[in-house]
Design a protein around this motif. Structure first.
Motif, PDB file in Angstrom:
ATOM      1  N   LYS A 159      41.027  40.856  33.170  1.00  0.00           N
ATOM      2  CA  LYS A 159      41.158  39.405  33.061  1.00  0.00           C
ATOM      3  C   LYS A 159      42.005  38.865  34.204  1.00  0.00           C
ATOM      4  N   THR A 160      41.777  37.595  34.500  1.00  0.00           N
ATOM      5  CA  THR A 160      42.612  36.913  35.472  1.00  0.00           C
ATOM      6  C   THR A 160      43.926  36.503  34.812  1.00  0.00           C
ATOM      7  N   SER A 161      44.826  35.929  35.597  1.00  0.00           N
ATOM      8  CA  SER A 161      46.134  35.538  35.065  1.00  0.00           C
ATOM      9  C   SER A 161      46.033  34.456  33.994  1.00  0.00           C
ATOM     10  N   ALA A 163      42.065  44.320  39.174  1.00  0.00           N
ATOM     11  CA  ALA A 163      41.307  43.204  39.736  1.00  0.00           C
ATOM     12  C   ALA A 163      41.568  43.071  41.236  1.00  0.00           C
ATOM     13  N   GLU A 164      42.817  43.295  41.641  1.00  0.00           N
ATOM     14  CA  GLU A 164      43.132  43.194  43.073  1.00  0.00           C
ATOM     15  C   GLU A 164      42.446  44.295  43.873  1.00  0.00           C
ATOM     16  N   LEU A 173      36.888  38.787  34.421  1.00  0.00           N
ATOM     17  CA  LEU A 173      36.267  38.896  35.743  1.00  0.00           C
ATOM     18  C   LEU A 173      34.762  39.116  35.616  1.00  0.00           C
TER      19      LEU A 173
END
Length: 334
Positions: free
Chosen positions: A237-239, A203-204, A244
């Motif tokens: 997925k986000t934290s 994701a980053e 996403l």
């Protein structure tokens, strides 16, 4: 040149059965209009497709060749199309009320010339098939030509080498340098940090790719990838456990990733070491498609009896027009 006068049937209602001009030409070779491509060819030439069929072909192309739907498409009359791009803007300066005003620098221009090639389709049908009154000749012809054109275009706009065909955006040279120092015509790549994978936090890496594109270009930007890459990214997925990837809210709407639409182009490469499997950019500003608006059809009932062959050529070109408007994600350590 012969003095024989050829009767020209009315082209209105090309879809109406029972002797319409173009229908008669496709089915039995009745002459619609004769044109000479050069002064030496006499009466030999192509037959203009009615406007209805051209519209059909373009509609299918947009759904089958997704780069066409997001790029800048221009209609040209010859293969000599040129586009000017200014790379430096118009420099300015500050001065006090009574100071002299020195001459500022002149804007710098770059000429863009998309490589052109002749895309063609060559479908055939038996004469018995054409004689069947229940057979939609024009619909079949439009579908066959569209399928051939879409397959070739989709590959060329992504990875074409520019030799007798468009130069795909992935064929442009790449560098890790930013817009301020990178030479014009070179795309910027963002490395994932891991060869053949997204690395510790995919994701980053996607966020880095988005932010590498400057804000003026992010208005109207799009992600481009194939279905296999999209399947990987859809699982990110986000934290707090949110995906996403957001599916379209209505039928026909594209999915979104980090707030930007996603276009699936099967000609994009799979995730592999050193591959540019994800692109992000404003393709309307970054990629240029130049094409002739007319499509000609030549009917050949003699070469392959009992089949009738329809030869349909179309000139198409393409290239990156603004290398700052498109970024790619490189699956490499650096």
């Amino acid at each position: 040149m012969s003095d024989t006068v050829v009767a020209r049937p009315v082209l209105d209602g090309a879809r109406v059965g029972g002797g319409a001009a173009f229908d008669g030409f496709v089915r039995s070779g009745i002459v619609v209009e004769q044109k000479a491509f050069t002064g030496a060819t006499g009466d030999q030439g192509g037959y203009a497709i009615p406007r209805e069929i051209d519209a059909q072909i373009d509609a299918v192309l947009k759904s089958a060749s997704p780069i066409r739907s997001i790029a800048n498409v221009v209609q040209v009359g010859t293969a000599g199309y040129r586009k000017l791009v200014t790379t430096g803007g118009t420099p300015s300066g500050w001065a006090a009320e009574t100071d002299a005003r020195p001459v500022t620098a002149t804007p710098t221009f770059v000429e863009i010339a998309p490589p052109m090639g002749e895309l063609y389709a060559n479908p055939s049908a038996s004469q018995a098939m054409l004689d069947d009154a229940l057979f939609d000749v024009e619909g079949w012809l439009a579908g066959e030509i569209a399928a051939e054109f879409a397959k070739a275009e989709g590959a060329a706009f992504v990875g074409g080498n520019g030799v007798n065909r468009p130069r795909g955006f992935l064929q442009a040279p790449t560098a890790a340098a930013g817009d301020a120092t990178r030479s014009f015509g070179t795309l910027q790549y963002v490395p994932t940090g891991t060869a053949g994978d997204f690395g510790a936090n995919g994701a980053e890496r996607l966020i880095d790719l988005v932010q590498a594109l400057r804000a003026p270009y992010r208005q109207g930007a799009t992600f481009v990838m194939n279905a296999a890459t999209a399947a990987r990214i859809r699982k990110f997925k986000t934290s707090d456990g949110q995906f996403l990837w957001q599916p379209g809210m209505a039928a026909g709407q594209p999915a979104s990733l980090l707030g930007y639409p996603v276009v699936e182009a099967e000609d994009m490469p799979d995730i592999a070491a050193g591959a540019h499997a994800v692109a992000f950019g404003n393709f309307k500003l970054g990629y240029l498609i130049a094409e002739r608006s007319e499509t000609n059809v030549l009917r050949d009932p003699y070469s392959n009896k009992p089949f009738v062959t329809f030869y349909a050529p179309k000139r198409v070109g393409g290239c990156v027009s603004n290398s700052e408007a498109i970024k790619v994600l490189r699956f490499a350590a650096s």
